[in-house]
Design a protein around this motif. Sequence first.
Motif, PDB file in Angstrom:
ATOM      1  N   HIS A 170      -1.254   4.278  -7.815  1.00  0.00           N
ATOM      2  CA  HIS A 170      -2.568   4.153  -7.170  1.00  0.00           C
ATOM      3  C   HIS A 170      -3.261   2.860  -7.608  1.00  0.00           C
ATOM      4  CE1 HIS A 170      -2.464   8.002  -5.191  1.00  0.00           C
ATOM      5  NE2 HIS A 170      -2.032   8.566  -6.302  1.00  0.00           N
ATOM      6  N   ARG A 177       0.788  -1.230   0.000  1.00  0.00           N
ATOM      7  CA  ARG A 177       0.000   0.000   0.000  1.00  0.00           C
ATOM      8  C   ARG A 177       0.825   1.286   0.000  1.00  0.00           C
ATOM      9  NH1 ARG A 177      -5.740  -0.635   0.264  1.00  0.00           N
ATOM     10  NH2 ARG A 177      -5.490   1.560  -0.281  1.00  0.00           N
ATOM     11  N   CYS A 191     -10.129   0.771  -0.474  1.00  0.00           N
ATOM     12  CA  CYS A 191      -9.531   1.087  -1.775  1.00  0.00           C
ATOM     13  C   CYS A 191     -10.009   2.410  -2.352  1.00  0.00           C
ATOM     14  CB  CYS A 191      -9.863  -0.004  -2.794  1.00  0.00           C
ATOM     15  SG  CYS A 191      -9.094  -1.570  -2.391  1.00  0.00           S
ATOM     16  N   ARG A 195       1.772   8.653 -11.928  1.00  0.00           N
ATOM     17  CA  ARG A 195       1.253   8.300 -10.602  1.00  0.00           C
ATOM     18  C   ARG A 195       0.038   7.393 -10.654  1.00  0.00           C
ATOM     19  NH1 ARG A 195       2.237  13.764  -7.333  1.00  0.00           N
ATOM     20  NH2 ARG A 195       3.993  14.472  -8.566  1.00  0.00           N
ATOM     21  N   ASP A 249      -7.546   5.575  -3.114  1.00  0.00           N
ATOM     22  CA  ASP A 249      -6.589   5.342  -4.201  1.00  0.00           C
ATOM     23  C   ASP A 249      -7.304   5.157  -5.539  1.00  0.00           C
ATOM     24  OD1 ASP A 249      -3.888   5.496  -3.141  1.00  0.00           O
ATOM     25  OD2 ASP A 249      -4.481   3.856  -1.824  1.00  0.00           O
ATOM     26  N   TYR A 250      -8.472   4.546  -5.493  1.00  0.00           N
ATOM     27  CA  TYR A 250      -9.260   4.413  -6.725  1.00  0.00           C
ATOM     28  C   TYR A 250      -9.649   5.790  -7.251  1.00  0.00           C
ATOM     29  CZ  TYR A 250     -12.765   2.913 -10.065  1.00  0.00           C
ATOM     30  OH  TYR A 250     -13.462   2.715 -11.222  1.00  0.00           O
ATOM     31  N   HIS A 253      -8.147   8.587  -6.785  1.00  0.00           N
ATOM     32  CA  HIS A 253      -6.984   9.281  -7.342  1.00  0.00           C
ATOM     33  C   HIS A 253      -6.615   8.740  -8.721  1.00  0.00           C
ATOM     34  CE1 HIS A 253      -5.358  12.151  -4.255  1.00  0.00           C
ATOM     35  NE2 HIS A 253      -6.435  11.668  -3.683  1.00  0.00           N
ATOM     36  N   ALA A 254      -6.671   7.430  -8.878  1.00  0.00           N
ATOM     37  CA  ALA A 254      -6.401   6.860 -10.202  1.00  0.00           C
ATOM     38  C   ALA A 254      -7.401   7.421 -11.220  1.00  0.00           C
ATOM     39  CB  ALA A 254      -6.477   5.333 -10.136  1.00  0.00           C
ATOM     40  N   ARG A 277       4.544   3.395  -4.949  1.00  0.00           N
ATOM     41  CA  ARG A 277       4.837   4.750  -5.434  1.00  0.00           C
ATOM     42  C   ARG A 277       6.230   4.877  -6.032  1.00  0.00           C
ATOM     43  NH1 ARG A 277       1.793   8.362  -1.061  1.00  0.00           N
ATOM     44  NH2 ARG A 277       0.235   6.822  -0.514  1.00  0.00           N
ATOM     45  N   MET A 334      -1.850  -0.035  -5.714  1.00  0.00           N
ATOM     46  CA  MET A 334      -2.278  -0.059  -4.313  1.00  0.00           C
ATOM     47  C   MET A 334      -3.725  -0.534  -4.186  1.00  0.00           C
ATOM     48  SD  MET A 334      -0.118   3.116  -2.646  1.00  0.00           S
ATOM     49  CE  MET A 334      -0.368   4.428  -3.837  1.00  0.00           C
ATOM     50  N   VAL A 335      -4.552  -0.165  -5.154  1.00  0.00           N
ATOM     51  CA  VAL A 335      -5.938  -0.667  -5.146  1.00  0.00           C
ATOM     52  C   VAL A 335      -5.954  -2.173  -5.354  1.00  0.00           C
ATOM     53  CG1 VAL A 335      -8.141  -0.643  -6.370  1.00  0.00           C
ATOM     54  CG2 VAL A 335      -6.953   1.514  -5.920  1.00  0.00           C
TER      55      VAL A 335
END
Lengths: 594, 594
Positions: B570, A562, B517, B566, B520-521, B523-524, A566, B573-574
Amino acid sequence: MAIYNPPLDEMRFMLNDVFDVEKFWQANENLAHVDMDTVNMVLEEMAKLSKNVLLPLNRTGDEEGATYQGDGVVTTPAGFKDAFKQYAEAGWIGLGGDPEYGGQGFPKMVTMLTEEMVFTVNQAFALYPNLSVGATLCLLASASEEQKQLYLEKMYSGQWSGTMCLTEPHAGTDLGIIKTKATPNDDGSYNISGTKIFITGGEHDLTENIIHLVLAKTPDAPEGSKGISLFVVPKFIVNEDGSLGERNTLAAGSIEHKMGIKGSATCVMNFDNAKGWMVGEENTGLASMFVMMNYERVTMGLQGLGGTELAYQNAAAYALDRAQGRSDTQIQSPEKPADQIIHHADVRRMLLNARANAEASRCFAMYVAKQLDESKFSVDPENAKAAAARVALLTPIAKAFLTDKALEATVDCQQVFGGHGYIREWGMEQIVRDTRISQIYEGANGIQALDLLGRKISRNNGKYLENFLAEIRDFVANMKADHEIKQATLDAAETIEELTTTVLTNISTRKSEINGCAVDYLHAMGYLCYAFMFAMMVEAAHDKEGAFYANKLKLATYFVGRILPRIKAHAEMVKTGSDPIMDFDLQYFEQNIS
Amino acid sequence: MAIYNPPLDEMRFMLNDVFDVEKFWQANENLAHVDMDTVNMVLEEMAKLSKNVLLPLNRTGDEEGATYQGDGVVTTPAGFKDAFKQYAEAGWIGLGGDPEYGGQGFPKMVTMLTEEMVFTVNQAFALYPNLSVGATLCLLASASEEQKQLYLEKMYSGQWSGTMCLTEPHAGTDLGIIKTKATPNDDGSYNISGTKIFITGGEHDLTENIIHLVLAKTPDAPEGSKGISLFVVPKFIVNEDGSLGERNTLAAGSIEHKMGIKGSATCVMNFDNAKGWMVGEENTGLASMFVMMNYERVTMGLQGLGGTELAYQNAAAYALDRAQGRSDTQIQSPEKPADQIIHHADVRRMLLNARANAEASRCFAMYVAKQLDESKFSVDPENAKAAAARVALLTPIAKAFLTDKALEATVDCQQVFGGHGYIREWGMEQIVRDTRISQIYEGANGIQALDLLGRKISRNNGKYLENFLAEIRDFVANMKADHEIKQATLDAAETIEELTTTVLTNISTRKSEINGCAVDYLHAMGYLCYAFMFAMMVEAAHDKEGAFYANKLKLATYFVGRILPRIKAHAEMVKTGSDPIMDFDLQYFEQNIS
């Protein structure tokens, strides 16, 4: 009031489990006098002082602020004077000082933990002793024996304090263009004239004397950074017997009104033919300053860690108390209209980001502190040299990455409080405001990044980095733990290795490549360093019993899945390079300006 | 004082080149009365007002703050009252209001640009008219004809203002558990009793009356969010002829001391059997509120844009003026000891990040505004319905992504100033403090993310998203421009499509997956939306002459290489999901709490 539970368990985990300090200290005759029993007592004493004395002054100090009373007089917030007295009398300022001049000789691996506690509970207060310590380090490294005798003991004891006078109105990052002048007198002293700004603790009511270390230019000094000398310029001139003599012709002209660290007096200092004495050789002033810079920059990283730790503890407490909505998994408090927000995964995500940052940054600061101790105390010169090289490589990361991540973490923890996070009485917004300065001063984070990619990587063709990567790979290869952090760390190391090759190649054809890639490069490196730290923590924890250790493995898992991803984004942005930045002409930035 | 050059060129680029609004308006008989000549005049007038009247009150308003005088009296900072009078008399509050009740009927695509200017120059001031507008939208959508006649005209004219009273001390995000009670009287009115907090403009000295819209529970109302009704509760009860009657039994108990937006009065409001009238049907209060929420949430995105724009303009001006160090490419000012910092690639990187964010967020807000206008004014019900669905999907992104990126941008621009960025007099730190609230209020950004991934994506199995992705791909397929943004946008769309499939699959087995999630979702998704916006800007600019348009293509190139990567972090991470978050037991978060 904010809560604070000094994380002594976490600190002992670092000292005993991760770094096995007793073994390290025993193996080095210069450190063999340090033992964990004493260190435990030291930590417990600072835990009490920080929690009981300094924490209660954090918000009141912010509300009242340091004040300029006119005529060069600066008053610290109510309570600071008493607290400083207690702090000084307990010997904290000289904790890492040279025993020859009254210091206690503790290694950085210990003093950094006490510094962490002070920065956690009161960033503004912390700066007063911190700048004194910086000044003593500088004097110790560069001053004459006579100067050391004259100043060090009383600075260690907190009877006097110290400052670093570098910045001028037109010269911050670029110290080569300072204008402050030093004119020699017949008696070996100099007359110092000029204006310095942003001088932390330049004037205050905490000590009977203030010892300013001032960068200035002698007549006919070479231009730029090669023509800067360092001077010791006391507020009250010190007689040969150590007693206070006449008032020197220097004074605070005003103090700044700032976003945060309001209890810290940030002064404009006017030197008007003030009497000063050169420290070290002429024109070597910047080098003398940089001796202590490595210590200071790691300490700024600790300021970030402190902000994160206090924000995390308070946000976790709030999340355990505040009830809003229902848990996704099952109703937790059926007798109440809502469950505590700690049950919401997104709240946990913010808390875990902060906690992972706190633990990784503490571990990283300890790792750098170990190298600092090795370079300072090692009996083997080769060892000391290798450690100094490692310090040189990692210091900009310890300063910039830790503080950049700290702002993120404190903002996240503020967010946990919802609207209450924005209200002063809850204290979270102060932590954000205070922590913000750590990204700016002691070399802005962009400058740290330039130092890393320019001076530490590019100028020696990646050699420091090669050694560091070798150590990381070697460590992972020897790990007994079975954990995904191993592969993740190796992958991160490979990402950095490839990235470095790419950027070193691009540098040859793009003049602005270092400047345009440095910050993203530093962040990519920062994530690798954190991965390495989690690997070290996992290895230290994996074979031990109990929830404390089991949770270390879980937090490393969280980090891998998580946070660490990055690194790839930063790597890709570095690979893009500086061309799309420099492709704009100057007018582009002018067009919207009236 | 801060500079501000209203970006009218950028706004006209949006209106004319990117969105071709005249064509859009002509095609819709409900909007055919709007023409660009009038709109240009409107924008120029607001440019003058914002720059000449509201900007000069920004820092003084922050220094003085709104003040609670005791006895329920709240005073706004010096100058706010006059400025509000000018603002109101020029008709700005009713600019988008219904002409039937004295509004001017401009579409959101126009009012959002005037709102942007106000939020840019003075975030604290902007909230007073902004909350009034929100209240009128709510009344317009849900009130009876009689209520509209009674309140709207005087709210549009600024004679009266409006508030939204939702939050209570124990109920913020979770409005289902509010306690404020509404007891019916025989005359059809209700007695309202309870305490509301965080009420923006709950009390002030700007208008002769304040119209509170209050959420409360009637006796025997169902539990939770299904049992909430909406009431109009004026400070002074309004007689049938529109004149002011007796003082209602409600008052401000105090105001909050906040991190920023200090000129905005954030009130604790006590209702003590205050007389109120129900708006809309019983138990539909939340739905009535949400009618205006979509407008408000886009407007919060504009607040972020405003902060970014002001920070960018001032940082660019500073970078063009401040000289430190030498350019990497060639010495720029050989006659001076240093070059301007605008020549340093890292300074440009920070500026370009802010500018790319400003331009993409303005474009995105315009895109959402167009959908809002389509859904409100379209003569074709199918069209209106599709536009409403698009609004539903994108509103959480417009609120949360724009404000999250805005904090980043304002912090970056503050960093350009070095130490001076931390000093109040330069104004940069205020922008950061003010902008920070936009991530918190009107539904904290984490809640926006839950709304996106839970309600807008998961609950309809990704159908809204499918339509949006189809539009993006269709747009790119039809682009005439030759630019890397095309492939980058398609790649981003694919990333989101894959990611959505993954997360929708994981949701079925992990109860906390959406919650863990969502941010981060979001942001994606935000980066995909920005990519789409840059594609639209490139297509609008690629065949036009001049540096203005050429720079649009360059900024899109910068975005692709230096910001968009970026999205992958994200996404990864999701994909990791919520397991490593939920793997900790509750005690883990307790262990450090004293």
